[in-house]
Design a protein around this motif. Sequence first.
Motif, PDB file in Angstrom:
ATOM      1  N   GLU A 135       7.552   2.045 118.864  1.00  0.00           N
ATOM      2  CA  GLU A 135       6.235   1.774 119.452  1.00  0.00           C
ATOM      3  C   GLU A 135       5.208   2.774 118.948  1.00  0.00           C
ATOM      4  O   GLU A 135       4.036   2.429 118.790  1.00  0.00           O
ATOM      5  N   GLN A 136       5.653   4.000 118.678  1.00  0.00           N
ATOM      6  CA  GLN A 136       4.750   5.030 118.166  1.00  0.00           C
ATOM      7  C   GLN A 136       4.216   4.635 116.787  1.00  0.00           C
ATOM      8  O   GLN A 136       3.042   4.838 116.489  1.00  0.00           O
ATOM      9  N   THR A 137       5.059   4.042 115.966  1.00  0.00           N
ATOM     10  CA  THR A 137       4.632   3.592 114.642  1.00  0.00           C
ATOM     11  C   THR A 137       3.606   2.472 114.760  1.00  0.00           C
ATOM     12  O   THR A 137       2.586   2.470 114.052  1.00  0.00           O
ATOM     13  N   ILE A 138       3.859   1.536 115.660  1.00  0.00           N
ATOM     14  CA  ILE A 138       2.910   0.442 115.885  1.00  0.00           C
ATOM     15  C   ILE A 138       1.569   1.002 116.364  1.00  0.00           C
ATOM     16  O   ILE A 138       0.502   0.577 115.904  1.00  0.00           O
ATOM     17  N   LYS A 139       1.603   1.966 117.265  1.00  0.00           N
ATOM     18  CA  LYS A 139       0.363   2.589 117.757  1.00  0.00           C
ATOM     19  C   LYS A 139      -0.385   3.259 116.606  1.00  0.00           C
ATOM     20  O   LYS A 139      -1.612   3.136 116.497  1.00  0.00           O
ATOM     21  N   HIS A 140       0.352   3.946 115.745  1.00  0.00           N
ATOM     22  CA  HIS A 140      -0.276   4.595 114.586  1.00  0.00           C
ATOM     23  C   HIS A 140      -0.949   3.555 113.689  1.00  0.00           C
ATOM     24  O   HIS A 140      -2.068   3.772 113.199  1.00  0.00           O
ATOM     25  N   MET A 141      -0.292   2.431 113.490  1.00  0.00           N
ATOM     26  CA  MET A 141      -0.870   1.368 112.671  1.00  0.00           C
ATOM     27  C   MET A 141      -2.137   0.818 113.325  1.00  0.00           C
ATOM     28  O   MET A 141      -3.139   0.574 112.640  1.00  0.00           O
ATOM     29  N   ARG A 142      -2.123   0.639 114.635  1.00  0.00           N
ATOM     30  CA  ARG A 142      -3.325   0.162 115.349  1.00  0.00           C
ATOM     31  C   ARG A 142      -4.465   1.180 115.227  1.00  0.00           C
ATOM     32  O   ARG A 142      -5.636   0.802 115.083  1.00  0.00           O
ATOM     33  N   ASP A 143      -4.126   2.464 115.270  1.00  0.00           N
ATOM     34  CA  ASP A 143      -5.142   3.505 115.081  1.00  0.00           C
ATOM     35  C   ASP A 143      -5.756   3.407 113.685  1.00  0.00           C
ATOM     36  O   ASP A 143      -6.968   3.572 113.523  1.00  0.00           O
ATOM     37  N   ARG A 144      -4.936   3.123 112.689  1.00  0.00           N
ATOM     38  CA  ARG A 144      -5.438   2.964 111.322  1.00  0.00           C
ATOM     39  C   ARG A 144      -6.359   1.759 111.214  1.00  0.00           C
ATOM     40  O   ARG A 144      -7.369   1.801 110.500  1.00  0.00           O
ATOM     41  N   ILE A 145      -6.043   0.677 111.921  1.00  0.00           N
ATOM     42  CA  ILE A 145      -6.903  -0.509 111.936  1.00  0.00           C
ATOM     43  C   ILE A 145      -8.280  -0.119 112.468  1.00  0.00           C
ATOM     44  O   ILE A 145      -9.316  -0.444 111.863  1.00  0.00           O
ATOM     45  N   GLN A 146      -8.303   0.561 113.583  1.00  0.00           N
ATOM     46  CA  GLN A 146      -9.579   0.971 114.185  1.00  0.00           C
ATOM     47  C   GLN A 146     -10.352   1.902 113.258  1.00  0.00           C
ATOM     48  O   GLN A 146     -11.573   1.782 113.114  1.00  0.00           O
ATOM     49  N   ARG A 147      -9.651   2.830 112.621  1.00  0.00           N
ATOM     50  CA  ARG A 147     -10.297   3.774 111.717  1.00  0.00           C
ATOM     51  C   ARG A 147     -10.921   3.040 110.528  1.00  0.00           C
ATOM     52  O   ARG A 147     -12.070   3.322 110.149  1.00  0.00           O
ATOM     53  N   CYS A 148     -10.187   2.100 109.949  1.00  0.00           N
ATOM     54  CA  CYS A 148     -10.718   1.335 108.815  1.00  0.00           C
ATOM     55  C   CYS A 148     -11.963   0.550 109.218  1.00  0.00           C
ATOM     56  O   CYS A 148     -12.956   0.532 108.486  1.00  0.00           O
ATOM     57  N   ARG A 149     -11.910  -0.088 110.374  1.00  0.00           N
ATOM     58  CA  ARG A 149     -13.070  -0.878 110.819  1.00  0.00           C
ATOM     59  C   ARG A 149     -14.272   0.011 111.132  1.00  0.00           C
ATOM     60  O   ARG A 149     -15.418  -0.347 110.825  1.00  0.00           O
ATOM     61  N   ARG A 150     -14.020   1.164 111.725  1.00  0.00           N
ATOM     62  CA  ARG A 150     -15.105   2.097 112.016  1.00  0.00           C
ATOM     63  C   ARG A 150     -15.747   2.602 110.722  1.00  0.00           C
ATOM     64  O   ARG A 150     -16.977   2.637 110.588  1.00  0.00           O
ATOM     65  N   LEU A 151     -14.914   2.954 109.743  1.00  0.00           N
ATOM     66  CA  LEU A 151     -15.443   3.416 108.457  1.00  0.00           C
ATOM     67  C   LEU A 151     -16.197   2.310 107.734  1.00  0.00           C
ATOM     68  O   LEU A 151     -17.222   2.564 107.104  1.00  0.00           O
TER      69      LEU A 151
END
Length: 55
Positions: A3-19
């Motif tokens: 689940e931690q890996t999935i959360k990290h991937m979701r964080d990357r999604i948000q970071r990419c969209r924010r950038l």
Amino acid sequence: MSEQTIKHMRDRIQRCRRLAKSTTDERTATALRQMADEIEADVKQLESRGGFHTT
């Protein structure tokens, strides 16, 4: 896949969209949005296989 890996991937999604929203270079924004979409598709596929839901 944890689940931690999935959360990290979701964080990357948000970071990419924010950038993507903050850049003035359209090619960069397009690439970042595409990366976010691809990661999101991967997360959905992983969740459907393993039952991980961290939303």
